[in-house]
Design an enzyme around this catalytic site. Structure first.
Site, PDB file in Angstrom:
ATOM      1  N   ASP A   1      32.067  35.403  44.979  1.00 19.25           N
ATOM      2  CA  ASP A   1      31.523  34.092  44.643  1.00 19.25           C
ATOM      3  C   ASP A   1      30.619  33.552  45.750  1.00 19.25           C
ATOM      4  O   ASP A   1      29.616  32.908  45.470  1.00 19.25           O
ATOM      5  CB  ASP A   1      32.660  33.100  44.364  1.00 19.25           C
TER       6      ASP A   1
ATOM      7  N   HIS B   1      38.452  41.947  27.603  1.00 24.30           N
ATOM      8  CA  HIS B   1      39.722  42.679  27.648  1.00 24.30           C
ATOM      9  C   HIS B   1      39.504  44.144  27.953  1.00 24.30           C
ATOM     10  O   HIS B   1      40.226  44.753  28.733  1.00 24.30           O
ATOM     11  CB  HIS B   1      40.420  42.585  26.278  1.00 24.30           C
TER      12      HIS B   1
ATOM     13  N   CYS C   1      38.349  39.359  50.674  1.00 25.15           N
ATOM     14  CA  CYS C   1      38.932  40.014  49.504  1.00 25.15           C
ATOM     15  C   CYS C   1      37.934  40.206  48.372  1.00 25.15           C
ATOM     16  O   CYS C   1      38.314  40.524  47.258  1.00 25.15           O
ATOM     17  CB  CYS C   1      40.149  39.232  49.018  1.00 25.15           C
TER      18      CYS C   1
ATOM     19  N   GLU D   1      34.548  30.554  49.486  1.00 23.99           N
ATOM     20  CA  GLU D   1      33.675  31.179  48.495  1.00 23.99           C
ATOM     21  C   GLU D   1      32.602  30.234  47.975  1.00 23.99           C
ATOM     22  O   GLU D   1      31.797  30.596  47.127  1.00 23.99           O
ATOM     23  CB  GLU D   1      34.492  31.781  47.338  1.00 23.99           C
TER      24      GLU D   1
END
Ligand code: PEP
Ligand code: MG
Length: 757
Positions: free
Chosen positions: A626, A361, A673, A602
């Site tokens: 990835d 987080h 991306c 990916e």
């Protein structure tokens, strides 16, 4: 044997400093191996000599005095060959060197093992015997295992020494490797935030007056609730309500039917409030910590944080009153979102956490707030760094303690340059990204949190190339309903309208898990991830697609992107479900056209099926994060192999070329991306490779635009042609950097990349 090993390592781990640690090592290893001598030599990097640092059996007065270069003596030989050496008669070996002051003449046989930590030879561990005999295989294996285990402990103790000057060599610069959490650089002063209260040492105690304990606890609960509301309000100017949802999760944990209730129940059995709190919190923490899933393990830290806050109030101890330096770099064993809010606004410039990953987080919030962050700095002796100078390199996931004046100067220049650049780049906002020879390259942004939207718009993004829908899913405590999703997606689509927004279908699994949807796997990156999950749960997939379609009504700027496709069948099944959802939405009377659908490349398998995949979709988007991870078999979150993770690896570049050429052969546009698109130097190569658009974080967009406006596609293509013939990532990297520097473009190449430390 294993037991002896474990005991020694435990004892060494608990030693107060390096000297004590080495003393324990020589004593215990000599005992365990029944030898007459055990010694440790450590490599002094200033003099490049192995120095005797501890011994049992040799003359202790020679400690610190006897030393040898890697080219000298048997110890030097073990260190330089990085291999154990087992000799029945040491004196007859040509490399034997006699040191009279040690009194070692009496010892005939010699067994030495190198001490190596992360490829670096740190020293040599030696045992010696009086009688002439070869050490047997078991003894050799034991010593090698021992020194491998001790390497990390010695490195840790050495690092502590470098920070506090405990080695008699004074305080000096040290570098610690972690995982990049949020990009940027910061030079400042470390402020260590220790947990305010220690639950582990709370004893059990019986009480008669249960009512008073219940009241005490209820008062503490109320105070913590108030604190959380205040913290959330304090962060209101920096975070959007969406991102502050984590505080709601905290508040819910405190609810009567959650932790609060369990504690009350134990108090009613006659336990005092603090003891009940310890029991319940530790129980939850243990359960979470044992989970394989990275996201759920992170939740253990949330519960610990809450437990400490409650204990603080129960003990009537006020929350830590730390004094914060103007340039505070907040350091903690385990940063929690709550800790971020404790630093006065304007003083926080960097974050360092010993535990956690880019998935925590804290890292998500830090990215939204634009604070340079390094996570997972496992070797950092964090409790010793308070008040010292520190550098956070959030680009590379590195932390420097006590940096030299020169290194601080270099990083300050990076920070200053970044500041100047972002000022200067504001003017670029309205200009197109066009090369000197007139080639247009649309620059899009990646989004997830709402804070990204404003920043993207300020920086002149031409669309959203990747909206990570899992982010709003991650900061909730259950799957958002179709209606809730519709509202979230509508906000994105409206914010960018009429520019296109590419929404990726839920991509959880791997290191991204949902607290309410636990996945337990041995190999999560090779497991149930992305589209594999959503195809197994059409109820989740269909709801999400329907929400996206309905959200786009009247706007028509939606594009749908499918992650983790590894074969044609997955794509066909996904397309089938998307069409089904579209039909359902039309039946409900919502008038939306079928949006363009794209596939992420990916997984290496998809590279080799690019033409077949491209034929079925409207556009292609490469997920280079990835793709690099899977092509090179390097976990993108693991600091141990971070050096091997390189998107300029020739195999990655060749794979990208296959994808672009394949997509174009089918007449389909192709975008990228992954983080590679945000690296200005790499963007030059992506232009040359023929990508039709680049999608990146909003922070780097102006830099990429600036650089691409200074070059010609012809030059980029010529450079790419040369680089594609090279076989080493390092040579590709330096050639690219040099070329751009020769063109006078060094300003914009990742500034911290040029720092050698
Ligand atoms: C990628 O893999 O490159 C990508 C953009 O997706 P993520 O980083 O969310 O896995
Ligand atoms: Mg990905």
């Amino acid at each position: 044997m294993l037991n002896t090993l474990r005991k020694i390592v435990q004892e060494v781990n608990a030693a107060k400093d390096l000297k004590a640690a080495l003393g324990i090592i020589v004593l215990r290893v000599r005992e365990a191996m029944n030898s007459q001598v055990c010694s440790v030599y450590l490599l002094d990097t200033d003099t490049n000599r192995f120095v005797l640092q501890a011994t049992e059996g040799l003359n202790k007065r020679s400690i610190g005095k006897v030393s040898m270069a890697p080219s000298e003596g048997l110890v030097g030989l073990v260190g330089s060959r990085e291999e154990p050496l087992n000799l029945e008669d040491a004196a007859s070996h040509p490399r034997y060197r006699y040191f009279a002051e040690t009194g070692e003449k009496r010892y005939a046989s010699f067994l030495g093992a190198p001490i190596i930590h992360h490829r670096r030879v740190m020293g040599v561990l030696v045992i010696q015997h009086k009688e002439r005999r070869q050490f047997d295989e078991g003894e050799e294996a034991f010593l090698v295992t021992m020194s491998a285990q001790l390497a990390g402990v010695i490195a840790h103790a050495e690092a502590t020494g470098s920070i506090r000057g405990l080695q008699g060599k004074g305080i000096h610069e040290a570098k610690f490797i972690g995982v990049a959490g949020s990009p940027g650089a910061a030079v400042g002063t470390a402020v260590v935030m220790l947990p305010p209260a220690d639950l582990d040492v709370v004893p059990d105690k019986s009480v008669e007056d249960i009512e008073t304990e219940l009241q005490l606890f209820s008062g503490a609960l109320e105070s913590v609730r108030k604190d959380l509301h205040a913290l959330s309000a304090k962060l209101a100017t920096q975070l959007r309500p969406e991102e502050r949802a984590v505080f709601d999760v905290y508040l819910m944990m405190l609810d009567d039917d959650a932790i609060g209730n369990e504690i009350n129940r134990i108090i009613r059995t006659g336990q005092w409030a603090q003891g009940a709190l310890r029991q319940v919190v530790n129980d939850h923490v243990q359960r979470f910590e044992m989970m394989d899933d990275a996201y759920l393990r992170e939740r253990a830290s949330d519960i610990k944080d809450l437990g400490r806050r409650l204990l603080g109030y129960l003990q009537e101890a006020r929350t830590q009153s730390l004094s914060y330096a103007e340039n505070t770099i907040l350091v903690s064993e385990e940063l929690s979102p709550g800790m971020l809010g404790e630093v006065p606004v304007g003083k926080l410039i960097g974050l360092v956490s010993v535990r956690g990953s880019g998935n925590s987080h804290v890292a998500i919030l830090a990215r939204a707030m634009g604070i340079p962050t390094v996570m997972g700095v496992v070797d950092l002796p964090y409790s010793k760094v308070d008040g010292i100078e520190m550098i956070v390199d959030g680009y590379h996931g590195e932390v420097f303690t006590n940096p030299s004046a020169e290194l601080s100067r270099q990083y300050r220049a990076v920070v200053e340059e970044e500041r100047e650049l972002s000022k200067g780049l504001d003017t670029l906002c309205k200009l197109p990204c066009i090369t000197l020879d007139g080639v247009r390259m649309p620059l899009w942004v990646n989004t997830g949190l709402l804070a990204d939207v404003a920043r993207a718009q300020e920086r002149g993004a031409e669309g959203v190339g990747l909206y990570r829908t899992e982010v709003p899913f991650m900061i909730r405590d259950r799957f958002p309903s179709e209606k809730e999703q519709l509202a979230i997606y509508r906000e994105q689509l409206e914010a960018f309208h009429p520019l296109p927004v590419t929404m990726r279908t839920l991509d959880v699994g791997g290191d991204k898990a949902l607290p309410y949807f636990p996945i337990k796997e041995d190999n999560p990156f090779l497991g149930w991830r992305g589209v594999r999950i959503t195809l197994d749960h059409p109820e989740i997939f269909l709801v999400q697609i329907r929400a996206m379609l309905k959200a786009s009504e009247g706007l028509n700027n939606l594009r749908i992107l499918i992650p983790m496709i590894s074969g044609l069948q997955e794509l066909e099944e996904s397309l089938h479900l998307i069409h089904r959802a579209w039909g359902e939405v039309l039946d409900e009377g919502v008038d939306v056209p079928m949006p363009p659908v794209g596939v992420m490349i990916e997984v290496p398998a998809a590279v080799y099926q690019i033409r077949e995949l491209a034929r079925q979709v409207d556009f292609i988007s490469v997920g280079s994060n990835d793709l690099t991870q899977y092509l090179l078999a390097v976990d993108r979150n693991n600091p141990r192999v971070a050096d091997l993770y390189d998107f300029l690896h020739p195999s990655v570049l060749h794979a990208l070329k296959l994808v672009v050429d394949g997509a174009h052969a089918e007449g389909k546009p192709v975008s990228i991306c992954g983080e590679m698109a945000a690296d200005p130097a790499s963007a030059v190569l992506l232009l040359a490779l023929g990508f039709d658009s680049l999608s990146m974080n909003a922070t780097n967009l102006p830099k990429v635009k600036w650089l691409l406006r200074q070059i010609s596609k012809a030059m980029a293509s010529e450079l790419l042609e040369r680089l594609l013939k090279m076989d080493s990532p390092a040579v590709i990297y330096s050639t690219l950097q040099l070329e751009l520097r020769n063109l006078g473009l060094e300003r914009m190449i990742n500034p911290a990349a040029t720092i050698e430390a």
